[in-house]
Design an enzyme around this catalytic site. Structure first.
Site, PDB file in Angstrom:
ATOM      1  N   ASP A 274       0.786  -1.241   0.000  1.00 45.86           N
ATOM      2  CA  ASP A 274       0.000   0.000   0.000  1.00 45.86           C
ATOM      3  C   ASP A 274       0.818   1.292   0.000  1.00 45.86           C
ATOM      4  OD1 ASP A 274      -1.813  -2.039   0.266  1.00 45.86           O
ATOM      5  OD2 ASP A 274      -2.821  -1.265   2.035  1.00 45.86           O
TER       6      ASP A 274
ATOM      7  N   ASP B 140      -4.682  -0.685  -1.622  1.00 45.40           N
ATOM      8  CA  ASP B 140      -5.995  -0.563  -1.010  1.00 45.40           C
ATOM      9  C   ASP B 140      -6.867   0.093  -2.085  1.00 45.40           C
ATOM     10  OD1 ASP B 140      -7.107  -1.178   1.509  1.00 45.40           O
ATOM     11  OD2 ASP B 140      -7.092   0.917   2.136  1.00 45.40           O
TER      12      ASP B 140
ATOM     13  N   HIS C 197     -10.731   0.959  -2.520  1.00 45.29           N
ATOM     14  CA  HIS C 197     -12.082   0.912  -1.972  1.00 45.29           C
ATOM     15  C   HIS C 197     -13.154   1.502  -2.897  1.00 45.29           C
ATOM     16  CE1 HIS C 197     -10.514  -0.392   1.817  1.00 45.29           C
ATOM     17  NE2 HIS C 197      -9.926   0.749   2.128  1.00 45.29           N
TER      18      HIS C 197
ATOM     19  N   HIS D 107     -10.664   6.924   1.969  1.00 47.96           N
ATOM     20  CA  HIS D 107      -9.302   6.873   1.416  1.00 47.96           C
ATOM     21  C   HIS D 107      -9.228   5.815   0.326  1.00 47.96           C
ATOM     22  CE1 HIS D 107      -9.479   3.642   4.379  1.00 47.96           C
ATOM     23  NE2 HIS D 107      -8.579   3.032   3.640  1.00 47.96           N
TER      24      HIS D 107
ATOM     25  N   LYS E 244      -6.908  -5.043  -3.146  1.00 41.72           N
ATOM     26  CA  LYS E 244      -7.696  -5.510  -1.992  1.00 41.72           C
ATOM     27  C   LYS E 244      -8.536  -4.364  -1.452  1.00 41.72           C
ATOM     28  CE  LYS E 244      -4.056  -4.314   1.241  1.00 41.72           C
ATOM     29  NZ  LYS E 244      -4.847  -3.272   1.926  1.00 41.72           N
TER      30      LYS E 244
ATOM     31  N   CYS F 116      -2.018  -2.670   7.650  1.00 43.92           N
ATOM     32  CA  CYS F 116      -1.954  -3.619   6.534  1.00 43.92           C
ATOM     33  C   CYS F 116      -0.639  -4.382   6.456  1.00 43.92           C
ATOM     34  CB  CYS F 116      -2.273  -2.900   5.231  1.00 43.92           C
ATOM     35  SG  CYS F 116      -4.022  -2.422   5.160  1.00 43.92           S
TER      36      CYS F 116
END
Ligand code: VGL
Ligand code: ZN
Length: 189
Positions: free
Chosen positions: A16, A58, A60, A77, A102, A141
């Site tokens: 990340d 990451d 989202h 975020h 992810k 993470c």
């Protein structure tokens, strides 16, 4: 630079290293941008040694379950395709970097790069038994990824200079948890 001896069967996993986790981003981690500079030579060394480089991100959806407005922990975020979700512009990812996406599930968060991504099987398919981990955030993470790596039976090395926690207390706690799980910590101290 700590002693890094990449060997056959190793992989480098960068967790990340995205704009939102660096100063100026939506969920800034102190010194996050320094990690980018720190890992660049390691990426180069891995590439020279023929070691595969994995980069998780990451990623989202809008209104993700991990966001405060949805009852979660974090400010919004790493929204898919946003600038904040992009890898840091100074991160020198090699040709052939393998991306691991992810945090896309609507119904749960995925902190670990292993969580429902198929990463463990992919590593095994490539004959990898040992993973070097760096990235952000150490207490979220990175720790989740390192602990899952141990659960999946990999030898796990955490590159201490290549990670930063959200909070100092979280940093200490996560370091203890990782060491208790058999993660080897490489670097300063
Ligand atoms: C992370 C908080 C929320 C991380 C991801 O990459 O460590 N932290 N989502
Ligand atoms: Zn997240």
């Amino acid at each position: 630079m700590p002693e890094i001896d990449f060997q056959d069967g190793d992989a480098l996993i960068l967790v990340d290293l995205q704009n939102d986790f660096c100063p100026g981003g939506a969920l800034p981690i102190e010194g996050g941008h320094e990690v980018v500079e720190t890992v660049n030579p390691w990426i180069e060394a891995a590439t020279m040694a023929g070691i595969p480089v994995f980069a998780s991100r990451d990623w989202h959806p809008e209104g993700h379950i991990s966001f405060e407005a949805q009852g979660g922990t974090w400010p919004p975020h790493c929204l898919q395709d946003s600038r904040g979700a992009a890898f840091h512009p100074r991160l020198r990812l090699p040709d052939g970097v393998i991306k691991v996406t992810k945090g896309t599930r609507f119904d749960q968060d995925q902190n670990s790069a292993f969580d429902q991504t198929g990463l463990a099987d992919e590593l095994r398919r490539r004959g990898i038994s040992r993973i070097w981990i760096a990235g952000l955030a150490q207490d979220v993470c990175v720790a989740a990824t390192a602990l899952d790596g141990r659960r999946e039976g990999f030898e796990v090395l955490l590159m201490k200079d290549g990670t930063r926690p959200v909070t100092p207390a979280g940093g200490q706690e996560s370091m203890d948890a990782m060491q208790n799980a058999g993660v080897q910590v490489i670097g300063s101290d």
